[in-house]
Each structure stands twice: as structure tokens, then as C-alpha cells.
Design a protein around this motif. Structure first.
Motif, short mmCIF file in Angstrom:
data_model
loop_
_atom_site.label_atom_id
_atom_site.label_comp_id
_atom_site.label_asym_id
_atom_site.label_seq_id
_atom_site.Cartn_x
_atom_site.Cartn_y
_atom_site.Cartn_z
N LEU A 201 8.73 -79.95 -0.33
CA LEU A 201 9.29 -80.19 -1.65
C LEU A 201 8.34 -79.69 -2.74
O LEU A 201 7.13 -79.63 -2.56
CB LEU A 201 9.56 -81.68 -1.85
N GLN A 202 8.92 -79.35 -3.90
CA GLN A 202 8.14 -78.91 -5.05
C GLN A 202 8.65 -79.54 -6.35
O GLN A 202 8.42 -79.01 -7.43
CB GLN A 202 8.16 -77.38 -5.16
N ASP A 203 9.34 -80.66 -6.23
CA ASP A 203 9.88 -81.31 -7.43
C ASP A 203 8.83 -82.22 -8.06
O ASP A 203 7.99 -82.81 -7.38
CB ASP A 203 11.16 -82.09 -7.11
N LEU A 204 8.87 -82.30 -9.37
CA LEU A 204 7.94 -83.11 -10.15
C LEU A 204 8.70 -84.27 -10.79
O LEU A 204 9.76 -84.08 -11.38
CB LEU A 204 7.29 -82.25 -11.24
N TRP A 205 8.13 -85.47 -10.66
CA TRP A 205 8.73 -86.67 -11.25
C TRP A 205 7.68 -87.41 -12.07
O TRP A 205 6.53 -87.52 -11.66
CB TRP A 205 9.30 -87.58 -10.17
N ILE A 206 8.12 -87.91 -13.23
CA ILE A 206 7.25 -88.68 -14.12
C ILE A 206 7.88 -90.05 -14.34
O ILE A 206 9.07 -90.15 -14.67
CB ILE A 206 7.06 -87.98 -15.49
N TYR A 207 7.08 -91.10 -14.14
CA TYR A 207 7.56 -92.46 -14.38
C TYR A 207 6.92 -93.01 -15.64
O TYR A 207 5.68 -93.00 -15.78
CB TYR A 207 7.23 -93.37 -13.19
N ASP A 208 7.76 -93.46 -16.57
CA ASP A 208 7.29 -94.08 -17.81
C ASP A 208 7.13 -95.58 -17.58
O ASP A 208 8.13 -96.29 -17.40
CB ASP A 208 8.29 -93.80 -18.94
N CYS A 209 5.89 -96.05 -17.56
CA CYS A 209 5.62 -97.45 -17.25
C CYS A 209 6.09 -98.39 -18.36
O CYS A 209 6.18 -99.61 -18.13
CB CYS A 209 4.12 -97.66 -17.00
N GLN A 210 6.36 -97.87 -19.55
CA GLN A 210 6.82 -98.72 -20.65
C GLN A 210 8.34 -98.78 -20.71
O GLN A 210 8.91 -99.82 -21.07
CB GLN A 210 6.28 -98.19 -21.98
N LYS A 211 9.01 -97.67 -20.32
CA LYS A 211 10.47 -97.64 -20.36
C LYS A 211 11.10 -97.92 -18.99
O LYS A 211 12.32 -98.01 -18.88
CB LYS A 211 10.95 -96.28 -20.87
N TYR A 212 10.28 -97.99 -17.93
CA TYR A 212 10.74 -98.26 -16.58
C TYR A 212 11.77 -97.23 -16.10
O TYR A 212 12.77 -97.58 -15.46
CB TYR A 212 11.35 -99.68 -16.49
N THR A 213 11.50 -95.99 -16.39
CA THR A 213 12.43 -94.92 -16.01
C THR A 213 11.68 -93.75 -15.40
O THR A 213 10.55 -93.43 -15.79
CB THR A 213 13.24 -94.41 -17.22
N TRP A 214 12.33 -93.12 -14.42
CA TRP A 214 11.87 -91.85 -13.86
C TRP A 214 12.58 -90.71 -14.58
O TRP A 214 13.75 -90.85 -14.98
CB TRP A 214 12.21 -91.75 -12.38
N PHE A 215 11.91 -89.59 -14.72
CA PHE A 215 12.60 -88.38 -15.16
C PHE A 215 11.94 -87.18 -14.50
O PHE A 215 10.73 -87.18 -14.22
CB PHE A 215 12.60 -88.23 -16.69
N SER A 216 12.76 -86.19 -14.20
CA SER A 216 12.28 -84.96 -13.59
C SER A 216 12.43 -83.84 -14.61
O SER A 216 13.55 -83.47 -14.98
CB SER A 216 13.07 -84.63 -12.32
N PRO A 217 11.33 -83.30 -15.14
CA PRO A 217 11.43 -82.29 -16.20
C PRO A 217 12.21 -81.06 -15.75
O PRO A 217 12.04 -80.58 -14.62
CB PRO A 217 9.96 -81.93 -16.47
N THR A 218 13.06 -80.57 -16.62
CA THR A 218 13.82 -79.36 -16.34
C THR A 218 13.06 -78.16 -16.88
O THR A 218 12.80 -78.07 -18.08
CB THR A 218 15.21 -79.44 -17.01
N LEU A 219 12.67 -77.27 -15.99
CA LEU A 219 11.89 -76.10 -16.37
C LEU A 219 12.80 -74.87 -16.39
O LEU A 219 13.78 -74.80 -15.63
CB LEU A 219 10.74 -75.87 -15.39
N THR A 220 12.50 -73.92 -17.24
CA THR A 220 13.28 -72.70 -17.30
C THR A 220 13.05 -71.88 -16.04
O THR A 220 12.05 -72.05 -15.32
CB THR A 220 12.88 -71.86 -18.53
N THR A 221 13.96 -70.98 -15.75
CA THR A 221 13.83 -70.16 -14.54
C THR A 221 12.60 -69.27 -14.60
O THR A 221 12.05 -68.89 -13.56
CB THR A 221 15.08 -69.29 -14.38
N ALA A 222 12.16 -68.93 -15.83
CA ALA A 222 10.97 -68.07 -15.95
C ALA A 222 9.68 -68.85 -15.82
O ALA A 222 8.61 -68.26 -15.66
CB ALA A 222 11.01 -67.34 -17.30
N SER A 223 9.77 -70.18 -15.87
CA SER A 223 8.56 -71.00 -15.80
C SER A 223 8.00 -71.00 -14.38
O SER A 223 8.75 -71.06 -13.40
CB SER A 223 8.86 -72.44 -16.21
N GLN A 224 6.71 -70.91 -14.29
CA GLN A 224 6.06 -70.97 -12.98
C GLN A 224 5.82 -72.42 -12.59
O GLN A 224 5.69 -73.30 -13.44
CB GLN A 224 4.73 -70.24 -13.02
N LYS A 225 5.77 -72.65 -11.30
CA LYS A 225 5.43 -73.97 -10.78
C LYS A 225 4.88 -73.81 -9.37
O LYS A 225 5.12 -72.79 -8.71
CB LYS A 225 6.65 -74.89 -10.79
#
Length: 659
Positions: A201-225
Motif C-alpha cells: 500500500l501507498q495510501d496516506l492517512w492523517i488523524y486529527d486528535c481534536q476532531k476525532y476524524t481520519w482524512f486521506s489527502p487527495t493529491l493531483t496526478t502530477a504529484s509525486q509520492k
């Protein structure tokens, strides 16, 4: 994970066989029933209890972490032990009291189910420890299960809490990594096992400890990862996080023939192991203070150039622990796939420090304590002679201080600042004197590392000899300031794998490749651990993917190292001595920086000295590897501590000024 190719192949083969005949192994029929039994047993614990125990039973793929709430504690959770025929998974939490050399086992009515290959990290600004994912299998590893549950551990009360987050969260996985940044938990990568293959896998997830939510940033197709991977190093950074290395399996043509087609049809594609050596920086920009409540941070991946002095050859199964802007790395294995039937492996016991800002590796070597010089020996004799008089004077001074109240001067300020790097609790002598030696622990991969109060702890790991696997049952500590030997926290002789029962896997549909592997054991082979260094190998496996990646790295080497005019530590100079010598210069740099930013708010002298000490400490650790190299060179040349005559007050001239 290191040796993933061999382990994954075994998993895939067994999964296919069991899928054809579910009755061939009754123990593997229902994972849900097994986990339900674990949950029922867990519920019998009515409250959190903590008892003194023996060291944890041997296990691999566990997690070890320095407690964020107590500088005298290490935390260990989970893991698995495979004896060659059966797998056992753990979900007990252990606490190691550093000053006592004592283990304690914690039981709780609300604890994560048994697992290995999970990830956890400290909670940054929010406190505690966060844990996600992992895997579980039936005893004979016929079926596998990946978790996607998310937990928080209160390290003070030892209480586990399962977090029910808002919205969608990361899919189930193992072999991923987590770290923290301010109020965020960062999760990346890992793998998932299916009945057909292992998916990285190569997905990135960020958890906000104050809002209690996960989000996975949407990167443009030209963005490297970063490419998909597991078992990489993910370290915190003051503006985000950094990634180094990892392991995956990539598609390649059979035989590594460069992709040319043969007569009669297309080339056969196979999955080959790949050890990553690239470095990525994850830049996180939190939303502005006046941004809407639903705003999320801005995320950007930045490829960095290949680190300087990268350990050679490339190795998998290395692990890192974060320590003051550095990643401390130990062990690993270099696999050379000689044929489809066997893998030749070289294991390592080397220690490295990776400076994340300078993107450079430094080898760390143990150093025997320096013998005291004549002057120091003379002072020790005089000190013993004056011992009684000093003790009486000390008692008189203490009585005077108690009568007059606490007295402060500049030296006291320095002592208070130095306490930022020392434990507050009084040390307790361990019950047994620890064994100290001047050689690194046995070569291994996938050891668990943690740094607590400038001390590195190395727990467990795995070593292979032939077709046998050894899970180490030991723990060691190394003082990262002095590097004056390896202290043995505990050691128990490792037990090798049991022989596989060939009747269990004698299904008619088993691949010929499996049968060849089972018949390949050499009779009379010694099962003792080989403590001699393995012979180096020159065999390499060409990889088109690696070549392309190397070209990408070379094309994007844009990192530049800025000039640094800040004060430098000197050889054999302690942090206290360094700060004492350069305190005024650090304060001047602080005042200049505040003026450039247009800050009119004045700091008190105490606040200024504290900030200056933090800057000096950061620089002292940042320069640690080069200074230690200079110290080693001077010691080899017979040179002791170097004293700068320019800093001596009495050096105002005279006949001895050139001395």
C-alpha cells in the motif's frame, strides 16, 4: 517485512491449499470463533491490574515504545511466535521499569485482541499512545486476518480505549508505520494479504486528535509520492515527517532479462523483492487560525536525494528509533536470490545514526572508557583524603541553606536547564548488576528499538540459519552519549523452529517447488547460532525498477545544505561545558532572530537562557557524530582532551602564550 518474499510465499501457498479443502485443518476453519474466544477471556478481567513478571515470552513483530508520560518506562505490546508448525499471537501489555530492571504485565478488560505487525506511536500534543491495525492468523497459519481497529492507551492509567472515529478510516493492514505531528497522527503504507497475493500500500492517512476524524489527502496526478512499501522508517519532524527505505515485491520478468521478449510469446512475469533506499519528506501545513472548522491541513510529498553514506549493501528489516533529530538504525538482512529454490542472506549487527535534516548516515561504534590520566588519578587520591572534611562542610552548608531558604545564582540556572535532559525521579539500583560488553548484540533483523532519555533499547529480532528461524529473547541498552558498551537487560537462549510435519502439507496439488524445499534440509547441520561474520557476497540481482528509481533520485537531487555559522562543540566537551562556553553567543543569536521578526515582546533573562540552552542542545546532538569521529582520531593519536588557550582568562600574554 524483511524476508517477506519467503514468508509471503508460504502464506500464499497455504492459503490456496486450505481454500480447496476447508476440512483439511479444522483449527483454521473459523477465525471469528477464535477471536470471539479471546474476547470472552479478556472480559473476565474486571479491572486494570499490573503485576511484577518475568520478561515477555519470545515474540516477533511486536512494538516497543518509550513511555511519553514517564521517563523511566518502556512499553511493549503484542507480537507473535512461530515455532515452525504453530503460530501464537499475544495481546498483553508489558511495562519495563528502567531504573529497577523490572518487567510488569498489565491486564485489562478492554484491550486490543492479539496481533502482530501493528503500528503505534505517541500522541504528540494530545498525549498517550495510538495503535492501529495488525494481523492475526489461525495456529497453523492457514487463514489470515488484518485489523482496521484504532486504539488509544492512557500510559498513566494503563487504560485502553477503542476509538470510534467519524467517517471513513484507513483500511485493514499490517507492516505500516505511524508517527505524530502536533495534534495529528500520521499513517502510511503497509500490506494486505489475500488468498492470491500480498498487496503493498501507498495510501496516506492523517488523524486529527481534536476532531476525532481520519482524512486521506487527495493529491493531483502530477504529484509525486512514495512507492508502495512496508517495514520502512517513519520519523517525526518539526514540519511533518520523513520516510526512509522499506520493502516490497515488484513485478519483473523471470530471470531479470531486461524486459526483452523471447520467441514464442511474452515473458513470464514474477514478483521480486525490492529493498527501497529512497527518502521522502512529508510537509504538513496546518490550517490558519481563522480557517473554517472543517478545514484540513495542506499536505505535500517531497522527494529528497539519496542519503549520504547509506549503509551498503542495501538491507531490509532495519529498524529505527527517533532521537533528537536523528534516526538510530540497527541490524538488517541483505538477501541475494540465487535461484527459485533458495535465498542466500547476510545479516548485520551495525549501528547507524541518520541525521534527518542533513540526510546523512553516520556509523556509531562502541568506545571503551578512557583510562584516567595522571592528573585525574592524583585528584581522586586527594578527593578521598578530603572526603571526611568535605562531608562535614556539606552538612554545615545544607543546614545554612535550610535556615536561609533556597539560594540561586547563575550556576543554579545551568543546573535547572540541564534537568531538561535528566530524569526527575531518584534512580533505584537494579537488583542484579547488569552485564556490560563491548560488542554489539548478535546479528539480526526486525529488532524493536526505542530511545528513552538518551538510552537506546534493542529488543528481540530474528535470525535465520538454513531453513531454521530463531526468535531472539533478549534486550540490551546503549548510552547514546557515551557509547561505552552494551548493557544486557535480560537474555534467554533462543529456540529454533520445529521441523515441519511433511504429512500436513502432502496435498496432491502442492507445488513441486514446496516439495523440493521440504526435502532440501541438510542432515547433520549445526543448529547453533553462528557468531562469526558471514562471508561477503558479490552476487547482485539486476532490477529495471531499481535502475529507474535510481535515475529519478539522481535527477531530483535538489537538497542544499545551508551554511551554519553557529558555535560548534569541541572534542570531549559535554553538553554542560558546551553551553557554558557558548551561552552568550546563543543568547545573542536569539536576540538577533527576534529583531529580524519584528518581535517587540521582551523575554526574561531566565526565558532567554532556557531558549539558548535548547538551541545549544540541538546543535550538540546534531554535531555528535562528527565530534565523536574527531575524538576517536585524537585518542588513536594519543591526544587527550584539547583545551583552547583562547578561552582561558589567564592567557593574557607572557612567555607562555605560545605554549
Amino acid at each position: 517485512m524483511a524476508k517477506q518474499s519467503k514468508k509471503t510465499a508460504q502464506k500464499e501457498k497455504k492459503s490456496k491449499v486450505k481454500g480447496k479443502d476447508a476440512d483439511s485443518d479444522a483449527e483454521d476453519a473459523d477465525l471469528d470463533a477464535i477471536l470471539a474466544q479471546y474476547a470472552e477471556e479478556q472480559a473476565r478481567f474486571l479491572k486494570v491490574t499490573e503485576i511484577v513478571s518475568e520478561p515477555p515470552a519470545p515474540r516477533s513483530s511486536a512494538t516497543v515504545l518509550a513511555s511519553p508520560s514517564n521517563r523511566n518506562e518502556l512499553l511493549l505490546f503484542g507480537g507473535e511466535y512461530f515455532d515452525g508448525t504453530h503460530a501464537t499471537f499475544f495481546n498483553n501489555l508489558f511495562v519495563y521499569l528502567i531504573d529497577r530492571g523490572e518487567w510488569r504485565e498489565v491486564t485489562s478488560p478492554n484491550s486490543p485482541l492479539p496481533r502482530s505487525g501493528h503500528a503505534w506511536c505517541r500522541g504528540g500534543n494530545s498525549g498517550g499512545v495510538y495503535l492501529f491495525g495488525g494481523e492475526f492468523s489461525s495456529p497453523k497459519q492457514g487463514t489470515f486476518y488484518h485489523y482496521n481497529d484504532f486504539w488509544h492507551l492512557d500510559t498513566a492509567t494503563r487504560e485502553w480505549t477503542r476509538l470510534e472515529t467519524k467517517g471513513k478510516g484507513p483500511p485493514a493492514r499490517s507492516g505500516h508505520r505511524m508517527t505524530y505531528y502536533k495534534n495529528y497522527i500520521i499513517l502510511f503504507g503497509g500490506f494486505q494479504d489475500t488468498s492470491q497475493q500480498t498487496k503493498y500500500l501507498q495510501d496516506l492517512w492523517i488523524y486529527d486528535c481534536q476532531k476525532y476524524t481520519w482524512f486521506s489527502p487527495t493529491l493531483t496526478t502530477a504529484s509525486q509520492k512514495p512507492d508502495p512499501r512496508s517495514s520502512f522508517s517513519l520519523l517525526p519532524h518539526e514540519t511533518g515527517a520523513v520516510i526512509y527505505g522499506g520493502y516490497s515485491r515488484v513485478k519483473a520478468t523471470a530471470g531479470g532479462g531486461g524486459g526483452k521478449q523471447v520467441k514464442g510469446g511474452a515473458q513470464k512475469m514474477v514478483l521480486r523483492p525490492m529493498v527501497h533506499q529512497d527518502t521522502w519528506f512529508l510537509r504538513i501545513t496546518p490550517p490558519a487560525s481563522d480557517a473554517p472548522a472543517a478545514a484540513i491541513p495542506t499536505i505535500r510529498w517531497e522527494r529528497r536525494k539519496k542519503p549520504a553514506n547509506t549503509p551498503n549493501p542495501a538491507r531490509a528489516g532495519t529498524t529505527m528509533a527517533y532521537h533528537k533529530g536523528r534516526g538510530i538504525m540497527f541490524g538488517g538482512v541483505h538477501d541475494v536470490e540465487l535461484s527459485e529454490e533458495g535465498i542466500d542472506s547476510e545479516f548485520f549487527d551495525l549501528l547507524f545514526a541518520w541525521n534527518t535534516d542533513r540526510n546523512r548516515f553516520f556509523p556509531l561504534s562502541l568506545r571503551r572508557p578512557r583510562a584516567p590520566g595522571k592528573k585525574q588519578q592524583t585528584n581522586q587520591v586527594k578527593s578521598r583524603d578530603r572526603g571526611k572534611a568535605d562531608e562535614e562542610e556539606l552538612l554545615r552548608n545544607l543546614k545554612a541553606l535550610e535556615a536561609k531558604g533556597r539560594f540561586r545564582d547563575d550556576d543554579d540556572d545551568d543546573d535547572e536547564l540541564m534537568q531538561l535532559s535528566t530524569p526527575k525521579e531518584e534512580p533505584v539500583e537494579p537488583s542484579k548488576p547488569a552485564t556490560v560488553r563491548f560488542e554489539m548484540p548478535h546479528r539480526r533483523f526486525n529488532a524493536q528499538l526505542a530511545v528513552q532519555d538518551d538510552t537506546l533499547f534493542i529488543y528481540g529480532g530474528t535470525f535465520e540459519k538454513g531453513d531454521r528461524e530463531f526468535t531472539f529473547d533478549d534486550m540490551y541498552s546503549i548510552d547514546l552519549v557515551k557509547l561505552d558498551g552494551v548493557k544486557e537487560c535480560f537474555y534467554r537462549e533462543p529456540v529454533n523452529w520445529n521441523l515441519m510435519d511433511e504429512d500436513e502439507d502432502s496435498d496432491e496439488d502442492m507445488d513441486d517447488e514446496d516439495e523440493d524445499e521440504e526435502m532440501d534440509d541438510e542432515e547433520g547441520e549445526s543448529m547453533s547460532l553462528d557468531t562469526s561474520s558471514p562471508a561477503p557476497t558479490d552476487v547482485t540481482v539486476p532490477s529495471v525498477t531499481q535502475d529507474m528509481q535510481q535515475l529519478e533520485v539522481e535527477e531530483q537531487e535538489t537538497d542544499a545544505q545551508p551554511d551554519d555559522s553557529r558555535p560548534l562543540p569541541r572534542p570531549f566537551e559535554s553538553l554542560r561545558e558546551f553551553f557554558s562556553r557558548t551561552s552568550e553567543e546563543w543568547q545573542r543569536l536569539l536576540i538577533e532572530a527576534m529583531a529580524l521578526k519584528g518581535r517587540n515582546d521582551e523575554k526574561s533573562i531566565k526565558e532567554l537562557r532556557k531558549d539558548a540552552f535548547n538551541m545549544a542542545e540541538e546543535k550538540w546532538w546534531d554535531s555528535r557524530e562528527e565530534i565523536m569521529a574527531l575524538e576517536d582520531e585524537q585518542e588513536a593519536a594519543g591526544i587527550g582532551e584539547v583545551v583552547s588557550m583562547a578561552d582561558r582568562a589567564e592567557n593574557v600574554g607572557g612567555a607562555g602564550r605560545r605554549r
